[in-house]
Design an enzyme around this catalytic site. Sequence first.
Site, PDB file in Angstrom:
ATOM      1  N   GLU A  68       0.855  -1.187   0.000  1.00 25.26           N
ATOM      2  CA  GLU A  68       0.000   0.000   0.000  1.00 25.26           C
ATOM      3  C   GLU A  68       0.887   1.231   0.000  1.00 25.26           C
ATOM      4  O   GLU A  68       1.667   1.449   0.933  1.00 25.26           O
ATOM      5  CB  GLU A  68      -0.943   0.038   1.193  1.00 25.26           C
ATOM      6  CG  GLU A  68      -1.817   1.290   1.158  1.00 25.26           C
ATOM      7  CD  GLU A  68      -2.990   1.259   2.114  1.00 25.26           C
ATOM      8  OE1 GLU A  68      -3.739   2.248   2.141  1.00 25.26           O
ATOM      9  OE2 GLU A  68      -3.162   0.254   2.823  1.00 25.26           O
ATOM     10  N   GLU A  93       4.773   4.995   3.738  1.00 29.66           N
ATOM     11  CA  GLU A  93       4.288   6.344   4.052  1.00 29.66           C
ATOM     12  C   GLU A  93       5.472   7.176   4.524  1.00 29.66           C
ATOM     13  O   GLU A  93       6.353   6.675   5.226  1.00 29.66           O
ATOM     14  CB  GLU A  93       3.216   6.270   5.138  1.00 29.66           C
ATOM     15  CG  GLU A  93       2.676   7.602   5.602  1.00 29.66           C
ATOM     16  CD  GLU A  93       2.051   8.408   4.471  1.00 29.66           C
ATOM     17  OE1 GLU A  93       2.648   9.444   4.124  1.00 29.66           O
ATOM     18  OE2 GLU A  93       1.010   7.997   3.925  1.00 29.66           O
ATOM     19  N   ASP A 120      10.446   7.114   0.752  1.00 26.60           N
ATOM     20  CA  ASP A 120       9.925   7.409  -0.581  1.00 26.60           C
ATOM     21  C   ASP A 120       9.543   6.116  -1.303  1.00 26.60           C
ATOM     22  O   ASP A 120      10.374   5.218  -1.474  1.00 26.60           O
ATOM     23  CB  ASP A 120      11.008   8.161  -1.358  1.00 26.60           C
ATOM     24  CG  ASP A 120      10.640   8.426  -2.802  1.00 26.60           C
ATOM     25  OD1 ASP A 120       9.461   8.321  -3.153  1.00 26.60           O
ATOM     26  OD2 ASP A 120      11.551   8.742  -3.590  1.00 26.60           O
ATOM     27  N   ASP A 143      -1.787  12.236  -3.824  1.00 25.64           N
ATOM     28  CA  ASP A 143      -1.853  13.680  -4.040  1.00 25.64           C
ATOM     29  C   ASP A 143      -2.113  13.952  -5.524  1.00 25.64           C
ATOM     30  O   ASP A 143      -1.341  13.520  -6.378  1.00 25.64           O
ATOM     31  CB  ASP A 143      -0.526  14.320  -3.612  1.00 25.64           C
ATOM     32  CG  ASP A 143      -0.613  15.835  -3.514  1.00 25.64           C
ATOM     33  OD1 ASP A 143      -1.347  16.449  -4.325  1.00 25.64           O
ATOM     34  OD2 ASP A 143       0.047  16.412  -2.636  1.00 25.64           O
ATOM     35  N   LYS A 147      -2.551  21.607 -10.009  1.00 19.51           N
ATOM     36  CA  LYS A 147      -2.095  22.554 -11.027  1.00 19.51           C
ATOM     37  C   LYS A 147      -1.359  21.829 -12.156  1.00 19.51           C
ATOM     38  O   LYS A 147      -0.557  20.929 -11.908  1.00 19.51           O
ATOM     39  CB  LYS A 147      -1.183  23.602 -10.385  1.00 19.51           C
ATOM     40  CG  LYS A 147      -1.893  24.486  -9.375  1.00 19.51           C
ATOM     41  CD  LYS A 147      -0.950  25.510  -8.766  1.00 19.51           C
ATOM     42  CE  LYS A 147      -1.680  26.382  -7.755  1.00 19.51           C
ATOM     43  NZ  LYS A 147      -0.772  27.385  -7.117  1.00 19.51           N
ATOM     44  N   ASP A 179     -10.334  11.067  -6.144  1.00 22.85           N
ATOM     45  CA  ASP A 179     -11.553  11.881  -6.206  1.00 22.85           C
ATOM     46  C   ASP A 179     -11.321  13.100  -7.101  1.00 22.85           C
ATOM     47  O   ASP A 179     -12.084  14.063  -7.044  1.00 22.85           O
ATOM     48  CB  ASP A 179     -11.988  12.328  -4.799  1.00 22.85           C
ATOM     49  CG  ASP A 179     -10.987  13.271  -4.149  1.00 22.85           C
ATOM     50  OD1 ASP A 179      -9.803  13.226  -4.537  1.00 22.85           O
ATOM     51  OD2 ASP A 179     -11.378  14.044  -3.250  1.00 22.85           O
ATOM     52  N   LYS A 219     -10.871   8.721   4.695  1.00 24.68           N
ATOM     53  CA  LYS A 219     -11.226  10.095   5.049  1.00 24.68           C
ATOM     54  C   LYS A 219     -11.088  11.015   3.835  1.00 24.68           C
ATOM     55  O   LYS A 219     -11.810  12.004   3.705  1.00 24.68           O
ATOM     56  CB  LYS A 219     -10.365  10.594   6.205  1.00 24.68           C
ATOM     57  CG  LYS A 219      -8.931  10.914   5.866  1.00 24.68           C
ATOM     58  CD  LYS A 219      -8.253  11.656   7.010  1.00 24.68           C
ATOM     59  CE  LYS A 219      -6.867  12.131   6.611  1.00 24.68           C
ATOM     60  NZ  LYS A 219      -6.233  12.957   7.662  1.00 24.68           N
ATOM     61  N   PHE A 220     -10.162  10.684   2.915  1.00 22.41           N
ATOM     62  CA  PHE A 220     -10.004  11.489   1.715  1.00 22.41           C
ATOM     63  C   PHE A 220     -11.223  11.343   0.806  1.00 22.41           C
ATOM     64  O   PHE A 220     -11.668  12.295   0.185  1.00 22.41           O
ATOM     65  CB  PHE A 220      -8.727  11.071   0.974  1.00 22.41           C
ATOM     66  CG  PHE A 220      -7.482  11.325   1.764  1.00 22.41           C
ATOM     67  CD1 PHE A 220      -6.963  12.599   1.873  1.00 22.41           C
ATOM     68  CD2 PHE A 220      -6.836  10.292   2.418  1.00 22.41           C
ATOM     69  CE1 PHE A 220      -5.816  12.849   2.611  1.00 22.41           C
ATOM     70  CE2 PHE A 220      -5.693  10.524   3.166  1.00 22.41           C
ATOM     71  CZ  PHE A 220      -5.182  11.811   3.265  1.00 22.41           C
TER      72      PHE A 220
END
Length: 239
Positions: A68, A93, A120, A143, A147, A179, A219-220
């Site tokens: 994950e 993470e 990373d 993420d 932009k 999302d 939660k995201f």
Amino acid sequence: MEKKELTPEELEELKNRHIRSFVLRRGHISNAQKRALEEELPQYAVEYSASPLDFASVFGRKAPVVLEIGCGMGETTAAIAAAHPEVNFLGCEVFAAGVGALAKRLAEQSLTNVRIIRHDAVEVVRDMIPDSSLAGVHIYFPDPWRKARHHKRRLVAQPFIGMLVNKISLGGYIHCATDWENYAEQMVEVLSGEPKLKNLYDGFSPVMGNPIAQRPQTKFQARGERLGHGIWDLVFTRI
């Protein structure tokens, strides 16, 4: 000016450089998360190394391994691990608060089938994951780098996906969720363009409804839905 030729070592360094999909900033971390980093994390932590892992040694047993990437605050990782005790989960993470929160959840639930690498993900996949060793990969709500000038930082892109696919065993899967519609479109393009992957569906997967990679709501996802965003899941299998 005469052009300086690079040494073999310098060429190797250039080859291994990559654009990071995250930026480490000073963020809030609770006292409970700090304690978990000190007291709980050591029993779950796997240190970064330039050598491939021996999963049987890392987990103390032989079982399918799912990677994950980006565990967030750990609620999804812990929930899936609790639902699938027969599977080993390797979480990757970089953020201290998330690592602490995940370690705290694992300890509270007495889960033994999760290990955490705080490093990373690109370097972890490149250096630590043996070829054809993963039963699956989860990339949930990375993420989106909204932009356009930042799209180059997105994780679900080449050449990373090509490298990642080689770490998945035949019949294994990669499950991505976002999302952010523009990122979903990029995910479709990147994953569909990888010859070693096949879409499990004609398009997007039913949200949380696919048979091989079910996931709880994160939660995201909840935040995205509150903001009126759609949710897009993709499940591709390794062929």
